[in-house]
Design a protein around this motif. Sequence first.
Motif, PDB file in Angstrom:
ATOM      1  N   LYS A 323       0.831  -1.202   0.000  1.00  0.00           N
ATOM      2  CA  LYS A 323       0.000   0.000   0.000  1.00  0.00           C
ATOM      3  C   LYS A 323       0.873   1.263   0.000  1.00  0.00           C
ATOM      4  CE  LYS A 323      -4.457   0.698   0.643  1.00  0.00           C
ATOM      5  NZ  LYS A 323      -5.601  -0.185   0.695  1.00  0.00           N
ATOM      6  N   GLU A 324       1.859   1.258   0.881  1.00  0.00           N
ATOM      7  CA  GLU A 324       2.750   2.418   0.958  1.00  0.00           C
ATOM      8  C   GLU A 324       3.384   2.682  -0.402  1.00  0.00           C
ATOM      9  OE1 GLU A 324       6.237   1.777   3.360  1.00  0.00           O
ATOM     10  OE2 GLU A 324       7.237   3.336   2.186  1.00  0.00           O
ATOM     11  N   VAL A 327       0.940   4.211  -2.814  1.00  0.00           N
ATOM     12  CA  VAL A 327       0.731   5.635  -2.545  1.00  0.00           C
ATOM     13  C   VAL A 327       1.889   6.448  -3.103  1.00  0.00           C
ATOM     14  CG1 VAL A 327       0.586   7.388  -0.752  1.00  0.00           C
ATOM     15  CG2 VAL A 327      -0.677   5.252  -0.513  1.00  0.00           C
ATOM     16  N   ARG A 328       3.094   5.958  -2.860  1.00  0.00           N
ATOM     17  CA  ARG A 328       4.256   6.687  -3.355  1.00  0.00           C
ATOM     18  C   ARG A 328       4.192   6.843  -4.860  1.00  0.00           C
ATOM     19  NH1 ARG A 328       8.128   7.662   0.137  1.00  0.00           N
ATOM     20  NH2 ARG A 328       7.970   6.627   2.153  1.00  0.00           N
ATOM     21  N   LYS A 329       3.760   5.789  -5.523  1.00  0.00           N
ATOM     22  CA  LYS A 329       3.718   5.875  -6.979  1.00  0.00           C
ATOM     23  C   LYS A 329       2.666   6.874  -7.422  1.00  0.00           C
ATOM     24  CE  LYS A 329       5.991   1.883  -8.601  1.00  0.00           C
ATOM     25  NZ  LYS A 329       5.945   0.721  -9.486  1.00  0.00           N
ATOM     26  N   VAL A 330       1.542   6.908  -6.710  1.00  0.00           N
ATOM     27  CA  VAL A 330       0.476   7.814  -7.093  1.00  0.00           C
ATOM     28  C   VAL A 330       0.884   9.268  -6.882  1.00  0.00           C
ATOM     29  CG1 VAL A 330      -1.768   8.627  -6.311  1.00  0.00           C
ATOM     30  CG2 VAL A 330      -1.457   6.243  -6.898  1.00  0.00           C
ATOM     31  N   ILE A 331       1.731   9.503  -5.897  1.00  0.00           N
ATOM     32  CA  ILE A 331       2.153  10.889  -5.732  1.00  0.00           C
ATOM     33  C   ILE A 331       3.406  11.187  -6.542  1.00  0.00           C
ATOM     34  CG2 ILE A 331       1.064  11.180  -3.474  1.00  0.00           C
ATOM     35  CD1 ILE A 331       3.772  10.798  -2.226  1.00  0.00           C
ATOM     36  N   GLY A 332       3.752  10.293  -7.454  1.00  0.00           N
ATOM     37  CA  GLY A 332       4.760  10.658  -8.441  1.00  0.00           C
ATOM     38  C   GLY A 332       6.095   9.944  -8.364  1.00  0.00           C
ATOM     39  N   SER A 411       9.079  -2.971  -6.017  1.00  0.00           N
ATOM     40  CA  SER A 411       8.896  -1.743  -6.788  1.00  0.00           C
ATOM     41  C   SER A 411       7.958  -1.987  -7.965  1.00  0.00           C
ATOM     42  CB  SER A 411      10.240  -1.254  -7.305  1.00  0.00           C
ATOM     43  OG  SER A 411      10.755  -2.194  -8.216  1.00  0.00           O
ATOM     44  N   PRO A 415       0.504   1.319  -8.961  1.00  0.00           N
ATOM     45  CA  PRO A 415      -0.133   2.353  -8.145  1.00  0.00           C
ATOM     46  C   PRO A 415      -1.566   1.983  -7.753  1.00  0.00           C
ATOM     47  CG  PRO A 415       0.513   3.224 -10.306  1.00  0.00           C
ATOM     48  CD  PRO A 415       1.029   1.840 -10.218  1.00  0.00           C
ATOM     49  N   THR A 416      -2.201   1.115  -8.523  1.00  0.00           N
ATOM     50  CA  THR A 416      -3.575   0.736  -8.185  1.00  0.00           C
ATOM     51  C   THR A 416      -3.647   0.011  -6.854  1.00  0.00           C
ATOM     52  OG1 THR A 416      -3.192  -1.112  -9.637  1.00  0.00           O
ATOM     53  CG2 THR A 416      -4.681   0.583 -10.425  1.00  0.00           C
ATOM     54  N   VAL A 418      -3.161   1.089  -4.174  1.00  0.00           N
ATOM     55  CA  VAL A 418      -3.853   1.957  -3.225  1.00  0.00           C
ATOM     56  C   VAL A 418      -5.340   1.716  -3.201  1.00  0.00           C
ATOM     57  CG1 VAL A 418      -2.956   4.182  -2.549  1.00  0.00           C
ATOM     58  CG2 VAL A 418      -3.171   3.652  -4.963  1.00  0.00           C
ATOM     59  N   LEU A 419      -5.828   1.250  -4.330  1.00  0.00           N
ATOM     60  CA  LEU A 419      -7.277   1.201  -4.475  1.00  0.00           C
ATOM     61  C   LEU A 419      -7.860  -0.093  -3.941  1.00  0.00           C
ATOM     62  CD1 LEU A 419      -7.220   2.415  -8.122  1.00  0.00           C
ATOM     63  CD2 LEU A 419      -7.663   3.781  -6.088  1.00  0.00           C
TER      64      LEU A 419
ATOM     65  N   ALA B  78       4.285   8.119 -14.298  1.00  0.00           N
ATOM     66  CA  ALA B  78       4.828   8.691 -13.064  1.00  0.00           C
ATOM     67  C   ALA B  78       5.068  10.180 -13.250  1.00  0.00           C
ATOM     68  CB  ALA B  78       6.125   7.979 -12.692  1.00  0.00           C
ATOM     69  N   TYR B  81       1.831  12.021 -12.846  1.00  0.00           N
ATOM     70  CA  TYR B  81       1.457  12.167 -11.445  1.00  0.00           C
ATOM     71  C   TYR B  81       2.249  13.306 -10.819  1.00  0.00           C
ATOM     72  CZ  TYR B  81      -0.573   7.509 -11.965  1.00  0.00           C
ATOM     73  OH  TYR B  81      -1.303   6.449 -12.388  1.00  0.00           O
ATOM     74  N   ARG B  82       3.538  13.375 -11.200  1.00  0.00           N
ATOM     75  CA  ARG B  82       4.381  14.401 -10.601  1.00  0.00           C
ATOM     76  C   ARG B  82       3.982  15.796 -11.058  1.00  0.00           C
ATOM     77  NH1 ARG B  82       9.019  10.854 -11.136  1.00  0.00           N
ATOM     78  NH2 ARG B  82       9.437  11.698 -13.194  1.00  0.00           N
ATOM     79  N   HIS B  93      -5.121   7.606   2.559  1.00  0.00           N
ATOM     80  CA  HIS B  93      -3.876   7.020   2.090  1.00  0.00           C
ATOM     81  C   HIS B  93      -2.666   7.899   2.326  1.00  0.00           C
ATOM     82  CE1 HIS B  93      -5.830   3.573   0.735  1.00  0.00           C
ATOM     83  NE2 HIS B  93      -6.266   4.003  -0.429  1.00  0.00           N
TER      84      HIS B  93
END
Lengths: 801, 221
Positions: A323-324, A327-332, A411, A415-416, A418-419, B78, B81-82, B93
């Motif tokens: 999950k972490e 989330v990281r991937k979703v925020i870029g 890695s 990103p999904t 998270v869902l 990615a 997203y950035r 989350h």
Amino acid sequence: MITNYFKLALRNLAKHRLFSAINIFGLSLSMSVCLLILMLLQEAYRYDNFHPDSDRVYRINTEAIRKNGGSESYASTPYPLASVLKQRYSQVENSCRFMRSFNSEASCSGKILPVQGLLTEPSFFQMFGFQLLEGNAATALKEPFSIVLTQKLADKFFPRESALGKTMELRGIGAFQVTGILADFPGKTHFEFEALGSASSIPAMEASGTLSKLSDDWTDYYQTYSFIKLAKGASWGQTESDLAAVSSSMYSKLTLESRDADYRFYLQPLEKITPGPILSNSMGRALPAMLLWFLTALGAIIMLSACFNYTNLTLSRALSRAKEIGVRKVIGASRQQVIGQLLTEGVLTSLIALGGGWLLMKLVQPGFNSLSFAAFTDLSVKADAMTALWFLGFAVVIGIIAGLLPALTMSRVSPTAVLRKLESIKLFKRVGLRKVLLVSQFTVSLVFIILVTVIARQIGFVMSLDYGFNTSRILNIKLQGVDPEKLIPAFAALPGVENISAASHNMGTFEDSSDDVRCSPNAEPEAVRDYSVDRHFADNMGLTFIAGENFPENPPHGKESFLIVNERFVEKYNLGTPAEAIGKRILIGDSTSVILRGVIKDFLYKPANYALEPLMLRNDPDYWRLLNIKLAAGNPASTIAALQGVWSELVPEREMVSEFYEETIEENYANLNDILIIISFFGFLGIVIAAMGLLGMATYTVETRTKEIGVRKVMGASILDLVLLLSRSFLWLLGIAAVLAIPIGWFLGTQMLNIFAHRIELGLGVILPGILLLLLVAVLTIGTQTLRGALGNPVTALRDD
Amino acid sequence: MIELKDIERYFQTGSLKTYVLRYVTAKILEGEFVSIMGPSGAGKSTLLNIIGMLEEPTAGEYWFLGEGVHKFNERRRAEMYREYIGFVFQAYHLIDDLTVYENLEAPLIYKKVPSAERKSRIADLLDRFNIVAKKDLFPNQLSGGQQQLVGIARALIGRPKLILADEPTGNLQSQQAEEIMSIFQQLNKEEGVTIIQVTHSEENAGYGNRILNLKDGKIDA
């Protein structure tokens, strides 16, 4: 970014204390030995790196090809080889030879001290990086009977004055004038000497008979080390074929040593001598490359095992981290950045472990230094900035190795993630891989255990082996050139001495001597091991005559006329029955003819590595080097003191050197003991690390299945049911490890035992106990965790939902 | 800004196709505040995920800022997203191991924003959302509403052009929900951030300026 990664990694470590502890402790344990090995390697590669143009300097080695098809490589060559090579071929820019026959005792300024020396040529100072503190490098080794001393030796003889110009009397060689004092060596070197005599003395020494004639002898390849320096751009291959040409032109018309068919000369770069292959006659004391690689391989296995723990435990937690990462991937975050972060965790763990490893290494180091080979190699393990850099680099690499697989796998989380609900994430958890890692850890540990058991049993076996000759209460005293006739009567008069005999060298050891034997004048000569002894020897050693009789009175010097052999000798050379053999004439070497006077019962006169072979007991006082003193039962210390008293009265200028026979024989197996200690230690580490990994895995399994356990318990499962349920998969893996380890251990154990002619039987009785022990450790490890899980109150487990 | 052409999403089991989305065609312009509404199972979240490039449509074309999203690889996504997209989730989350401050910092780190600028941007947002005092707390030390504020702040910190919010107030009490929605409205009006939210609530949808109604995977015009 990296500081951020580190901060996160630290928090992660702190959050999962058990896993972090297991990882850090395991990595520390294996790092401690790996750091030691790194230092060893670093030291080993520091040899001979101070010589000018050392990339062009080579030593010529001799490969002696035996008639029986085998071959043996020597670090030495015939004396004339290098000079002929230099005369004939222009690409050989320079050459320098060292002759070994220069060990003696020097008396000077009222002191007598042993001197370990070499005879060498003036080119020594051109080809090698040794510097003179006093004297002139161009002339110091030019004139006959010149000698150059190391500063240490010079200080021993002349503590307060300059040694330059002084004269030293070398016993049995002649008087030498000191023409130079060497500065401390600029670095480590394989060269080993305290003094260098000028090679120009050789003709005079040969003429006076103080040196056997070697300067134009092409068949004696034992005495001389030959170094050449090739011109810039000259080819190594060309020089080796030139060597072949020299060899074929020289040997075509010569009679070789009886066991040799041919010689091949080859070049060994100066820088590759240490660490290098094991060669006969090699100079200097350094760890052979093979031992370094053996240790490196063991270290790598243990290190990998600790890395596997990290990989395994991290992967097993992959799901909870998915999950972490999502989330990281979703925020870029890019995949590389996620990999970077996960690798940082590995590297950080490894760096922390490096600290622990360093401390543990300090504990291991004294143990290592007490191993017999460490003492023998003059290896001082120390720490400096360079070493520190190596260590840091090593820890980083280990961290990356440990963290790579988890980083690559985790890695990949999309990103999904998270869902989704955690359970529904289809993350490839590498369950198969984890099983493989666990199995290989245990297989390695089991193999170690098997080898430890095999070696320990074999050592026990050889230690208690009945050689068939008497060693108890026998004290061997080195004659050190003193006439035995002078000592024996005085020793024999002492009350605690029961018997005295004289011998050339010790039986039951690796000391060796042999001579060519022909049982009829036309027979092909064959080498047979021999000991030169006096007439009391057989009695003192408890040897039994089955035919014939002992030597009569001791013969005059150089006039041996009788021979005693063992049964094997009689059989091998078809001399009929022992009784029939008596009185036969035997030819030894070129010119000695003796009469077979006695046949003794076969006994083991060599260490357990050797099969029983023919043996000759000869009767030549010239070769006696030690006395075997049989002490009366009772107080040996007082008798030894009395012997010492007699010795210092008769031989005041030297210390008495003595040792009990049993100790001497035990020392034979010092190497084997070292190996046992090393493998036991590595095995111990391997088991601890594997067991800790197992503990982590079992803990995790129990934690993730708490709910299932609760449900099953509510449904009425018994504690035993649950423990079995949770342990089953681990037990399977252990079983597989055992199945793999037995044949591997069997194979390696057999290889190890094969170096012994007299050895233990490798049966299940040897292999099983160790395996059962390890399985017990493993089952207990799993058991504690599964039991804890099974005993938990189901209500707590189920309440959360 | 966003152009969807005949987007379809279905699962195939044997010869049977189960459609989640069917022939969805829509255009969303920069500066719009769109609410996707519809009954449960209508495919609202799937549509939002497709717009957010978290899921791929089984068929159809998706153009984002004039680029074909169906051609994007992971690296390019990615990057999106950035640079352009901020997400707000119903379950917030936040990363549990990071403090509020660090949660806000993470996207900037991935964006390689220099440290000084990171500090000032985070300080601005903390100030604006009135959570300066919480910056060193971990998510589990905050209430749901506070966590969602951090979630929105995190979505905004990279200065995205588009915010995607999947039931952002679904877990919140009404007072907190109102607060969140007015922040969205303010962002949309004052800063021109495009917002697409999925919501069940007519009231929430009222904050926006357009509603896409989904029913059985189709847009109900």
